[in-house]
Design an enzyme around this catalytic site. Structure first.
Site, PDB file in Angstrom:
ATOM      1  N   GLU A  16       9.167   8.039 -16.963  1.00  9.46           N
ATOM      2  CA  GLU A  16       7.765   8.446 -17.145  1.00  9.46           C
ATOM      3  C   GLU A  16       7.226   7.982 -18.501  1.00  9.46           C
ATOM      4  O   GLU A  16       6.102   7.489 -18.612  1.00  9.46           O
ATOM      5  CB  GLU A  16       7.639   9.974 -17.024  1.00  9.46           C
ATOM      6  CG  GLU A  16       7.850  10.466 -15.601  1.00  9.46           C
ATOM      7  CD  GLU A  16       7.989  11.978 -15.516  1.00  9.46           C
ATOM      8  OE1 GLU A  16       7.428  12.562 -14.592  1.00  9.46           O
ATOM      9  OE2 GLU A  16       8.663  12.591 -16.366  1.00  9.46           O
ATOM     10  N   LYS A  65      15.662  21.593 -11.731  1.00  5.65           N
ATOM     11  CA  LYS A  65      14.958  20.321 -11.914  1.00  5.65           C
ATOM     12  C   LYS A  65      15.780  19.238 -12.613  1.00  5.65           C
ATOM     13  O   LYS A  65      16.468  19.489 -13.590  1.00  5.65           O
ATOM     14  CB  LYS A  65      13.676  20.544 -12.730  1.00  5.65           C
ATOM     15  CG  LYS A  65      12.564  21.266 -12.009  1.00  5.65           C
ATOM     16  CD  LYS A  65      12.123  20.609 -10.716  1.00  5.65           C
ATOM     17  CE  LYS A  65      11.384  19.298 -10.932  1.00  5.65           C
ATOM     18  NZ  LYS A  65      10.043  19.494 -11.501  1.00  5.65           N
ATOM     19  N   SER A 100      13.906  21.261 -16.528  1.00  4.08           N
ATOM     20  CA  SER A 100      12.766  22.128 -16.769  1.00  4.08           C
ATOM     21  C   SER A 100      13.205  23.352 -17.562  1.00  4.08           C
ATOM     22  O   SER A 100      14.342  23.806 -17.446  1.00  4.08           O
ATOM     23  CB  SER A 100      12.191  22.556 -15.415  1.00  4.08           C
ATOM     24  OG  SER A 100      11.420  23.723 -15.554  1.00  4.08           O
ATOM     25  N   HIS A 130       0.829  -1.225   0.000  1.00  6.60           N
ATOM     26  CA  HIS A 130       0.000   0.000   0.000  1.00  6.60           C
ATOM     27  C   HIS A 130       0.855   1.264   0.000  1.00  6.60           C
ATOM     28  O   HIS A 130       0.432   2.307   0.512  1.00  6.60           O
ATOM     29  CB  HIS A 130      -0.961   0.024   1.198  1.00  6.60           C
ATOM     30  CG  HIS A 130      -1.706  -1.256   1.406  1.00  6.60           C
ATOM     31  ND1 HIS A 130      -2.931  -1.508   0.834  1.00  6.60           N
ATOM     32  CD2 HIS A 130      -1.371  -2.380   2.094  1.00  6.60           C
ATOM     33  CE1 HIS A 130      -3.337  -2.724   1.180  1.00  6.60           C
ATOM     34  NE2 HIS A 130      -2.404  -3.277   1.937  1.00  6.60           N
TER      35      HIS A 130
END
Ligand code: ARG
Length: 488
Positions: A288, A281, A275, A154
């Site tokens: 992804e 970043k 970024s 979980h």
């Protein structure tokens, strides 16, 4: 004049209709396979006395020229590579010769053969790529048999484990993916040639010969099935979807582990983006996209399932619409596997952070309850109750705490039943938890070492099998090449 339409049809489709109908763009993918299929077919026709040695030789030489020119030299006003290629052949050697190539076949068995030949190559390459991913995971695992990390259920701290145990978990799934792909390969590498439109042919063909020359494992036993079936495609897509789902779960973890909240790993700069506005970043874009391409592959599977659903036998043009989805999914899956391998191989593991996170969240609670059971003989459910109450109180439990809770729940002190401070200290040691879990499949370093060794052996067998398949295909293609030289 269009060699296909000139007989039955008198009006040409306009550009819009032609574009709607054409598979030329996707056919780039099967151009080389089409040449092989043509060669094998023509050789077989000659050997069976269906065409003359002279015609065979002229066709084979022209095919060589067409192969060299490439698909871009073909007339794209034709609706697919098969007929455009035949038109070019006739242009080169004349209809009296070139017009004989299509004896005893149809584009229906031809296209099925081309897709199967191309797909089998992709499946082997993919199996090898997954093999490499597993090898990398095994290698990495071997450096981390003792690297403590939190194990989650979980997404909550659950029980301590090791990074080796975690990597091997994923590696097991990919080993199964290779087995699934092997099954898909087996059902893909079957020869549909000879089925012609669907009803086979009255010419005295030799299907075993084209099977042999093209390196197929056998000829499909029913000619109607041979042109209608796309389940080999659906099965491959199913394997991709399963593999991608497995990969997406790993990618998701790499993303989480790269976050400031976890800080378990740092992906190599190659596998990161930054970024355009936030200069600090470092984003895990490759992971992804790996996660996202699962959607692309699932979409392709769904598209092909839906295209084939309720499609009457035998060939329908609908089947043409399925093929590009297969290639798109193949490319996405193969690339995603390579990305995953590279990310694992180059990631920096922040061992200390994994270890320090293992102290949080009372992950040793299960072992504490187990210890109580072993030492005091009370039922597990009661020990679970007592330790749960300690966890709720929020402090690291001492013997005194345990006794207090057990008095309330059991009306007895655990210390009176033999529980000692030493027992508790041992139970609360995360590495002690790991070492104790030395049963089959567990995270104990000795056991994960054993698991890795067994997997390495399995992987080596897989590697050998891939080698054997490649060898068999290589031999077939050499044979085809030899006969081609003999006859051309
Ligand atoms: N381009 C077609 C396909 O991909 C080839 C077979 C065409 N056959 C036919 N009867 N129209 O399926």
């Amino acid at each position: 004049m269009n060699i296909l339409r000139r007989g039955r049809l008198s009006v040409e489709p306009d550009e819009d209709i032609a574009n709607f109908t054409s598979s030329m763009e996707a056919d780039k993918r099967i151009f080389n396979a089409d040449i092989e299929v043509d060669r094998a077919h023509v050789i077989m026709l000659k050997e069976q006395g269906i065409i003359s040695a002279h015609n065979c030789s002229a066709i084979l030489s022209a095919l060589e020229k067409i192969k060299k020119e490439g698909i871009s030299a073909l007339d794209t006003s034709y609706e697919d590579v098969h007929i455009a290629l035949e038109a070019r052949l006739i242009g080169l050697v004349g209809e009296d010769t070139g017009g004989r190539m299509h004896s005893a076949r149809s584009r229906n068995d031809e296209v099925a053969a081309c897709i199967r030949l191309t797909l089998r190559g992709e499946l082997i390459d993919l199996m090898e790529e997954v093999h490499d991913l597993v090898a990398t995971l095994l290698g990495k695992a071997s450096e981390h048999y003792e690297t403590l990390m939190p194990g989650y259920t979980h997404t909550q701290h659950a029980q301590p484990t090791t990074l080796a145990h975690h990597f091997l978990a994923h590696a097991n799934a990919y080993l199964r993916d290779i087995e699934r792909l092997r099954g898909a390969y087996e059902r893909t590498n079957q020869n549909p040639l000879g089925a012609a439109a669907f009803a086979s042919t009255g010419f005295p063909i030799n299907r075993e010969r084209t099977t042999e020359l093209l390196g197929f494992d056998s000829a499909l036993p029913n000619s109607m099935d041979a042109v209608s079936a796309r389940d080999f495609m659906i099965e491959s897509l199913g394997c991709y979807a399963c593999l991608m789902t497995n990969l997406s779960r790993f990618a998701e973890e790499l993303i989480l582990w790269s976050s400031s909240e976890f800080e378990f790993i740092e992906l190599d700069d190659r596998y990161a983006s930054t970024s355009s506005i936030m200069p600090q970043k470092k984003n895990p874009d490759i992971a992804e996209l790996t996660r996202a391409k699962t959607g692309t592959v699932d979409g392709a599977l769904m598209a092909v399932l839906t295209i084939c659903k309720a499609l009457p036998y035998s060939y329908n043009r609908d089947l043409q619409e399925a093929t590009p989805h297969l290639w798109r999914a193949t490319d996405a899956t193969r690339a995603a596997v390579r990305m995953a391998e590279g990310m694992v191989r180059t990631a920096k593991i922040k061992k200390e952070n994994m270890e320090s996170a293992s102290d949080k969240g009372f992950m040793t609670a299960t072992e504490l309850a187990d210890t109580i059971v072993r030492v005091t003989g009370i039922p597990f459910r009661t020990a679970h109750h007592i330790v749960g109450a300690c966890a709720k109180a929020g402090t690291t439990p001492t013997l005194q705490d345990m006794d207090e809770f057990s008095l309330g729940i059991l009306h007895e002190r655990l210390s009176d039943r033999g529980l000692s401070e030493e027992n508790i200290r041992e139970a609360l040691d995360p590495m002690g938890n790991i070492r104790r879990r030395n049963v089959r499949g567990g995270p104990a370093p000795e056991e994960t070492g054993r698991q890795a060794a067994a997997m390495k052996k399995k992987l080596a067998d897989t590697g050998k099998e891939i080698g054997q398949i490649r060898k068999k295909l290589g031999e077939a293609s050499e044979k085809l090449e030899k006969v081609y030289h003999q006859y051309s």
